[in-house]
Design a protein around this motif. Structure first.
Motif, PDB file in Angstrom:
ATOM      1  N   GLY A 185       0.815  -1.210   0.000  1.00 19.77           N
ATOM      2  CA  GLY A 185       0.000   0.000   0.000  1.00 19.77           C
ATOM      3  C   GLY A 185       0.848   1.259   0.000  1.00 19.77           C
ATOM      4  O   GLY A 185       0.601   2.193  -0.755  1.00 19.77           O
ATOM      5  N   MET A 186       1.891   1.258   0.835  1.00 18.98           N
ATOM      6  CA  MET A 186       2.769   2.421   0.899  1.00 18.98           C
ATOM      7  C   MET A 186       3.464   2.642  -0.427  1.00 18.98           C
ATOM      8  O   MET A 186       3.622   3.768  -0.900  1.00 18.98           O
ATOM      9  CB  MET A 186       3.834   2.206   1.987  1.00 18.98           C
ATOM     10  N   TYR A 187       3.854   1.539  -1.004  1.00 16.75           N
ATOM     11  CA  TYR A 187       4.554   1.573  -2.291  1.00 16.75           C
ATOM     12  C   TYR A 187       3.686   2.261  -3.345  1.00 16.75           C
ATOM     13  O   TYR A 187       4.106   3.188  -4.023  1.00 16.75           O
ATOM     14  CB  TYR A 187       4.841   0.122  -2.684  1.00 16.75           C
ATOM     15  N   VAL A 188       2.443   1.799  -3.426  1.00 15.93           N
ATOM     16  CA  VAL A 188       1.530   2.366  -4.416  1.00 15.93           C
ATOM     17  C   VAL A 188       1.251   3.824  -4.122  1.00 15.93           C
ATOM     18  O   VAL A 188       1.213   4.665  -5.015  1.00 15.93           O
ATOM     19  CB  VAL A 188       0.219   1.559  -4.445  1.00 15.93           C
ATOM     20  N   ARG A 189       1.085   4.148  -2.839  1.00 14.57           N
ATOM     21  CA  ARG A 189       0.801   5.544  -2.490  1.00 14.57           C
ATOM     22  C   ARG A 189       1.930   6.460  -2.925  1.00 14.57           C
ATOM     23  O   ARG A 189       1.706   7.521  -3.488  1.00 14.57           O
ATOM     24  CB  ARG A 189       0.603   5.668  -0.978  1.00 14.57           C
ATOM     25  N   LEU A 190       3.142   6.004  -2.662  1.00 17.52           N
ATOM     26  CA  LEU A 190       4.288   6.822  -3.033  1.00 17.52           C
ATOM     27  C   LEU A 190       4.346   6.989  -4.545  1.00 17.52           C
ATOM     28  O   LEU A 190       4.516   8.090  -5.070  1.00 17.52           O
ATOM     29  CB  LEU A 190       5.575   6.178  -2.522  1.00 17.52           C
ATOM     30  N   ALA A 191       4.162   5.868  -5.238  1.00 19.64           N
ATOM     31  CA  ALA A 191       4.238   5.901  -6.692  1.00 19.64           C
ATOM     32  C   ALA A 191       3.165   6.797  -7.278  1.00 19.64           C
ATOM     33  O   ALA A 191       3.424   7.626  -8.150  1.00 19.64           O
ATOM     34  CB  ALA A 191       4.098   4.484  -7.242  1.00 19.64           C
ATOM     35  N   PHE A 192       1.966   6.657  -6.760  1.00 16.45           N
ATOM     36  CA  PHE A 192       0.871   7.468  -7.280  1.00 16.45           C
ATOM     37  C   PHE A 192       1.109   8.933  -6.940  1.00 16.45           C
ATOM     38  O   PHE A 192       0.820   9.824  -7.731  1.00 16.45           O
ATOM     39  CB  PHE A 192      -0.468   7.006  -6.713  1.00 16.45           C
ATOM     40  N   GLY A 193       1.676   9.159  -5.754  1.00 18.23           N
ATOM     41  CA  GLY A 193       1.970  10.528  -5.342  1.00 18.23           C
ATOM     42  C   GLY A 193       2.875  11.228  -6.339  1.00 18.23           C
ATOM     43  O   GLY A 193       2.630  12.370  -6.708  1.00 18.23           O
ATOM     44  N   VAL A 194       3.911  10.519  -6.777  1.00 16.66           N
ATOM     45  CA  VAL A 194       4.821  11.131  -7.747  1.00 16.66           C
ATOM     46  C   VAL A 194       4.067  11.440  -9.037  1.00 16.66           C
ATOM     47  O   VAL A 194       4.102  12.550  -9.557  1.00 16.66           O
ATOM     48  CB  VAL A 194       6.011  10.190  -8.054  1.00 16.66           C
ATOM     49  N   ALA A 195       3.356  10.440  -9.521  1.00 15.14           N
ATOM     50  CA  ALA A 195       2.679  10.597 -10.805  1.00 15.14           C
ATOM     51  C   ALA A 195       1.615  11.689 -10.744  1.00 15.14           C
ATOM     52  O   ALA A 195       1.442  12.462 -11.676  1.00 15.14           O
ATOM     53  CB  ALA A 195       2.061   9.271 -11.218  1.00 15.14           C
ATOM     54  N   ALA A 196       0.923  11.763  -9.593  1.00 15.80           N
ATOM     55  CA  ALA A 196      -0.172  12.722  -9.492  1.00 15.80           C
ATOM     56  C   ALA A 196       0.336  14.153  -9.448  1.00 15.80           C
ATOM     57  O   ALA A 196      -0.407  15.078  -9.727  1.00 15.80           O
ATOM     58  CB  ALA A 196      -1.000  12.426  -8.253  1.00 15.80           C
ATOM     59  N   HIS A 197       1.590  14.326  -9.097  1.00 16.54           N
ATOM     60  CA  HIS A 197       2.112  15.689  -9.013  1.00 16.54           C
ATOM     61  C   HIS A 197       2.918  16.101 -10.233  1.00 16.54           C
ATOM     62  O   HIS A 197       3.652  17.074 -10.211  1.00 16.54           O
ATOM     63  CB  HIS A 197       2.936  15.839  -7.739  1.00 16.54           C
ATOM     64  N   LEU A 198       2.790  15.333 -11.277  1.00 19.07           N
ATOM     65  CA  LEU A 198       3.462  15.672 -12.527  1.00 19.07           C
ATOM     66  C   LEU A 198       2.915  16.948 -13.129  1.00 19.07           C
ATOM     67  O   LEU A 198       3.616  17.655 -13.826  1.00 19.07           O
ATOM     68  CB  LEU A 198       3.216  14.560 -13.545  1.00 19.07           C
ATOM     69  N   GLU A 199       1.620  17.189 -12.886  1.00 19.34           N
ATOM     70  CA  GLU A 199       0.920  18.301 -13.498  1.00 19.34           C
ATOM     71  C   GLU A 199       1.074  18.334 -15.013  1.00 19.34           C
ATOM     72  O   GLU A 199       1.535  19.319 -15.588  1.00 19.34           O
ATOM     73  CB  GLU A 199       1.398  19.627 -12.888  1.00 19.34           C
ATOM     74  N   PRO A 200       0.711  17.257 -15.660  1.00 15.85           N
ATOM     75  CA  PRO A 200       0.737  17.265 -17.108  1.00 15.85           C
ATOM     76  C   PRO A 200      -0.536  17.926 -17.624  1.00 15.85           C
ATOM     77  O   PRO A 200      -1.498  18.078 -16.872  1.00 15.85           O
ATOM     78  CB  PRO A 200       0.726  15.784 -17.450  1.00 15.85           C
ATOM     79  N   GLU A 201      -0.531  18.306 -18.863  1.00 13.70           N
ATOM     80  CA  GLU A 201      -1.760  18.834 -19.449  1.00 13.70           C
ATOM     81  C   GLU A 201      -2.757  17.704 -19.679  1.00 13.70           C
ATOM     82  O   GLU A 201      -3.958  17.914 -19.679  1.00 13.70           O
ATOM     83  CB  GLU A 201      -1.457  19.549 -20.764  1.00 13.70           C
ATOM     84  N   ILE A 202      -2.215  16.519 -19.920  1.00 17.19           N
ATOM     85  CA  ILE A 202      -3.077  15.370 -20.200  1.00 17.19           C
ATOM     86  C   ILE A 202      -2.630  14.207 -19.313  1.00 17.19           C
ATOM     87  O   ILE A 202      -1.456  13.841 -19.316  1.00 17.19           O
ATOM     88  CB  ILE A 202      -2.973  14.960 -21.681  1.00 17.19           C
ATOM     89  N   LEU A 203      -3.559  13.667 -18.570  1.00 14.57           N
ATOM     90  CA  LEU A 203      -3.223  12.571 -17.663  1.00 14.57           C
ATOM     91  C   LEU A 203      -3.953  11.298 -18.108  1.00 14.57           C
ATOM     92  O   LEU A 203      -5.160  11.313 -18.327  1.00 14.57           O
ATOM     93  CB  LEU A 203      -3.637  12.938 -16.235  1.00 14.57           C
ATOM     94  N   ILE A 204      -3.200  10.222 -18.238  1.00  8.14           N
ATOM     95  CA  ILE A 204      -3.804   8.946 -18.618  1.00  8.14           C
ATOM     96  C   ILE A 204      -3.831   8.035 -17.403  1.00  8.14           C
ATOM     97  O   ILE A 204      -2.802   7.814 -16.766  1.00  8.14           O
ATOM     98  CB  ILE A 204      -3.001   8.263 -19.743  1.00  8.14           C
ATOM     99  N   ILE A 205      -4.988   7.525 -17.071  1.00  6.79           N
ATOM    100  CA  ILE A 205      -5.105   6.662 -15.892  1.00  6.79           C
ATOM    101  C   ILE A 205      -5.698   5.320 -16.301  1.00  6.79           C
ATOM    102  O   ILE A 205      -6.709   5.265 -16.995  1.00  6.79           O
ATOM    103  CB  ILE A 205      -6.006   7.308 -14.829  1.00  6.79           C
ATOM    104  N   ASP A 206      -5.058   4.279 -15.894  1.00 11.26           N
ATOM    105  CA  ASP A 206      -5.520   2.939 -16.270  1.00 11.26           C
ATOM    106  C   ASP A 206      -5.890   2.138 -15.034  1.00 11.26           C
ATOM    107  O   ASP A 206      -5.091   1.373 -14.535  1.00 11.26           O
ATOM    108  CB  ASP A 206      -4.418   2.234 -17.065  1.00 11.26           C
ATOM    109  N   GLU A 207      -7.089   2.340 -14.556  1.00 13.98           N
ATOM    110  CA  GLU A 207      -7.607   1.533 -13.454  1.00 13.98           C
ATOM    111  C   GLU A 207      -6.681   1.401 -12.267  1.00 13.98           C
ATOM    112  O   GLU A 207      -6.559   0.346 -11.687  1.00 13.98           O
ATOM    113  CB  GLU A 207      -7.944   0.114 -13.940  1.00 13.98           C
TER     114      GLU A 207
END
Lengths: 425, 286
Positions: free
Chosen positions: A172-194
């Motif tokens: 869980g911690m692993y995923v949270r950290l990983a998602f945290g990085v990705a979520a703060h990319l601030e891209p114009e377009i974000l692709i999310i796959d489930e």
């Protein structure tokens, strides 16, 4: 004034089936020989439908075929379809992991994908080191990451473990950290796959919140899922893929409606002819209706709906007792409901209608088969019995009262809204 | 399609194979932070949870040198010219290890990074470049060891060695080796995505190549016939030139070096083109 941020034009993607390494040299040479003579690539023949269940005549298969669509800025676009419909291939092309075979995609702005969070995480490195590494892999500069570091740490809630190698992290911690990085990319377009399938409830809420933030800030989200419920509640628009082709584009509601009505294997009604094989009682129709007795288009967890059965009694000596069963995709029965009233008296010959109402906030999300049987109880005579009359997918609403604030997958066939009493003692 | 949109500013267009020469160096530059982070990662991950840590950088060449000393010098009695065998072998091994590292580690890039490459896009050249740089750091550390032993022989053993000004070309030699190692590595990594047999070939190929390079014997020991064969190996002039600069013993020839340089540059260009072509489609073939 809409602003197109992604335009997909006549996109094709071909894959080779079977063992890749055999005969490729000969195919390569053949290709080359055709190219030299200015002929078309002999293996790029269009229109072999990508249906995995059928054995095709070609070694090559089109995973995507003539895909065209536009995405406007600020859209939350749900890309839906069954497994193998081409969703992942489309995403891979969008995130530049693989190349299209023909056609093109025009993009405005940076695309970041959460195809799989935590890509490039190295188990030996500490949480902080991995934030930097992962951020850089996803296209951030060191400076950008440093400026977001606090936010990322805060979002993922792993502050205490920052200097611990991530191999010691819980998943869980692993995923949270990983998602945290990705979520703060601030891209114009974000692709999310489930990605929502992982993590605990609190974290899922954070993710959904982040997704909403991203879209309200005028950025664009592509959300890939085969979960109609999530698409229904999160997306503004949708496209439906099947066998590598776009079947339908429209608003998210239109897409889920269309999917319900047209998706293979799903049906909301079934009819029978009058036939001599139904000697005593002849079923005529079974269909799902809304609470206003209209034909139903989609079934939401939060909607009441009815199962209406029409049948013809040929022989007044039998008391007809209709029973409706809800089954899962296997043969497990979720529940059965017996008509409690009609059999108290014999009924005269004629055509009858019975409706059983399935209350709102009773079923869980997911696939159900509905079976019908019509019997007489004493002595037991089964006049009709079929477990596969209707095939539906019940779509969830993440704001349903039966979830409270939980956004993850709910267990069980039913999740009724029951009366709870709470008090402090 | 709406015609009024044709003049819109797209930041990127994803297409099938673009031109062979579309290498996007500018994009590569924008990922320089990633290169450095990869270098750091390569370093950290190798020596975490080892007791000796980076000391292994010293132990590897030392043990190899001792092995060579016993086998080639004591048992096989292969001469090392005027130089003490230990110094001779250590110089050869240190130089060779750098080249072999560049070659070896870059040659499996697509296979060993398939998981990452399959999910995220970044310029794939970042990976081999970071490997060449992290190998260079390791090379630098091993050079310290060499300098230590070199000084020992110079000061205490009073060995007849002459450091001369051609050693100023040392960075240039290193660059040629890096270029050649990188070039060969990415050629092989591109080919192995389709023809995996090459992996097996490579494993002993690099080892064999070492014997075709004057690592354990001086070039001067060979008959002219073999010498000319050996000089076709572009690493040979480098090893010899470095030894000449360090010891005043070896072959220093501008033309041989020019040949090495040209050879390396051609290999690198071929490699980059091939790599560029493969990186777009390898996910479907690997």
């Amino acid at each position: 004034m809409s602003n197109t941020v992604i335009r997909v034009e006549h996109l094709y993607k071909q894959y080779k089936l079977g063992v890749v390494s055999t005969r490729t040299i000969s195919h390569d040479l053949n290709r080359w020989w055709h190219k030299v003579r200015n002929l078309e690539d002999p293996y790029l023949k269009v229109s072999i439908e990508n249906d995995r269940t059928k054995k095709g005549s070609s070694d090559y298969v089109w995973a995507l075929e003539d895909i065209n669509f536009d995405v406007q800025q600020g859209d939350v676009l749900g890309i839906v379809g069954k497994n193998g419909a081409g969703k992942s291939t489309l995403l891979k092309i969008l995130s530049k992991v693989t190349n299209p075979t023909k056609g093109q995609i025009k993009v405005k702005g940076r695309i970041a994908s959460l195809l799989e969070v935590g890509t490039g995480f190295n188990p030996e490195l500490t949480g902080k080191e991995n934030i930097y590494l992962n951020g850089a892999i996803l296209g951030m500069t060191k400076r950008e990451i440093t400026s977001k570091l606090d936010e990322i740490i805060d979002f993922s809630g792993v502050e205490r473990y920052l200097d611990t190698p991530v191999k010691r992290y819980s998943s869980g911690m692993y995923v949270r950290l990983a998602f945290g990085v990705a979520a703060h990319l601030e891209p114009e377009i974000l692709i999310i796959d489930e990605v929502l399938a992982v993590g605990d409830a609190e974290f899922q809420k954070k993710c959904l919140g982040k997704m909403k933030d991203v879209s309200t800030q005028g950025r664009t989200v592509l959300f890939v899922s085969h979960n109609m419920s999530a698409v229904n509640s999160l997306c503004t628009k949708g496209i439906l893929l099947q066998h590598g082709k776009v079947i339908k584009t429209g608003t998210a509601t239109e897409i889920t409606d269309f999917y319900q009505k047209n998706a293979i294997g799903l049906n909301t009604s079934k009819s029978w002819e009058i036939s001599s094989i139904y000697e005593n009682i002849n079923p005529l129709q079974i269909k799902l209706i809304t609470k206003d007795h209209q034909p139903i288009e989609k079934i939401l967890v939060t909607d009441e709906f009815g199962v209406e059965i029409i049948y013809k009694v040929n022989n007044s000596n039998y008391k007809p007792v209709p029973t409706i069963r809800f089954l899962g995709l296997g043969d497990e029965v979720a529940f059965a409901t017996v008509n409690p009233t009609i059999s108290s008296t014999n009924v005269a010959e004629g055509i009858y209608k019975s409706i059983v109402w399935i209350p709102a906030n009773f079923l869980n999300e997911g696939h159900y088969r509905i079976g019908l049987s019509i019997s007489t109880l004493a002595p037991l005579v089964i006049h009709y019995n079929d477990n596969d009359c209707i095939n539906i997918e019940v779509i969830d609403d993440l704001n349903a009262p039966t979830r409270n604030e939980y956004k993850g997958k709910m267990q069980g066939f039913v999740r009724p809204l029951l009366k709870w009493e709470n008090s402090k003692i | 399609m709406n015609i009024e949109h044709t003049d819109e500013q797209w930041t990127e267009i994803i297409r099938p194979k673009s031109s062979l020469f579309d290498i996007k160096l500018k994009e590569l530059w924008s990922y320089r932070d990633l290169v450095l982070l990869f270098v750091k990662r390569d370093f950290v991950k190798d020596y975490k949870q080892t007791i000796l840590g980076p000391l292994w950088f010293f132990i590897q060449p030392l043990i190899q040198t001792l092995t060579f000393f016993f086998i080639f010098s004591k048992v096989a009695k292969i001469g090392t010219g005027k130089l003490p065998p230990i110094l001779f072998y250590l110089s050869g091994i240190t130089i060779w290890t750098y080249f072999a590292d560049c070659f070896n580690k870059t040659s499996t890039i697509f296979i060993s990074n398939a998981a990452v490459f399959g999910k995220v896009y970044f310029p794939r050249l970042v990976t081999p470049i970071s490997i060449v740089i992290s190998s260079m750091v390791k090379f630098g550390i091993q050079l310290l060891l060499f300098i230590l032993i070199y000084t020992y022989y110079l000061v205490f053993e009073k060995v007849d060695i002459h450091l001369n000004f051609t050693i100023l070309l040392f960075p240039f030699y290193v660059l040629i080796m890096a270029t050649l190692g990188l070039g060969l590595g990415i050629i092989f990594s591109s080919l192995t995505t389709k023809y995996k047999d090459l992996v097996f070939l490579l494993q002993f190929g690099i080892q064999l190549l070492m014997y075709a390079t004057p690592v354990i014997y001086p070039l001067a020991n060979l008959s002219p016939k073999y010498k000319s064969y050996l000089l076709m190996n572009p690493i040979t002039p480098i090893v010899e030139a470095i030894r000449y600069g360090l010891f005043g013993d070896g072959i220093f020839d501008i033309w041989y070096l020019a040949y090495s340089l040209l050879f390396s540059i051609i290999i690198l260009i071929v490699g980059v083109l091939l790599f560029n072509k493969v990186e777009k489609s390898f996910m479907d073939t690997i």
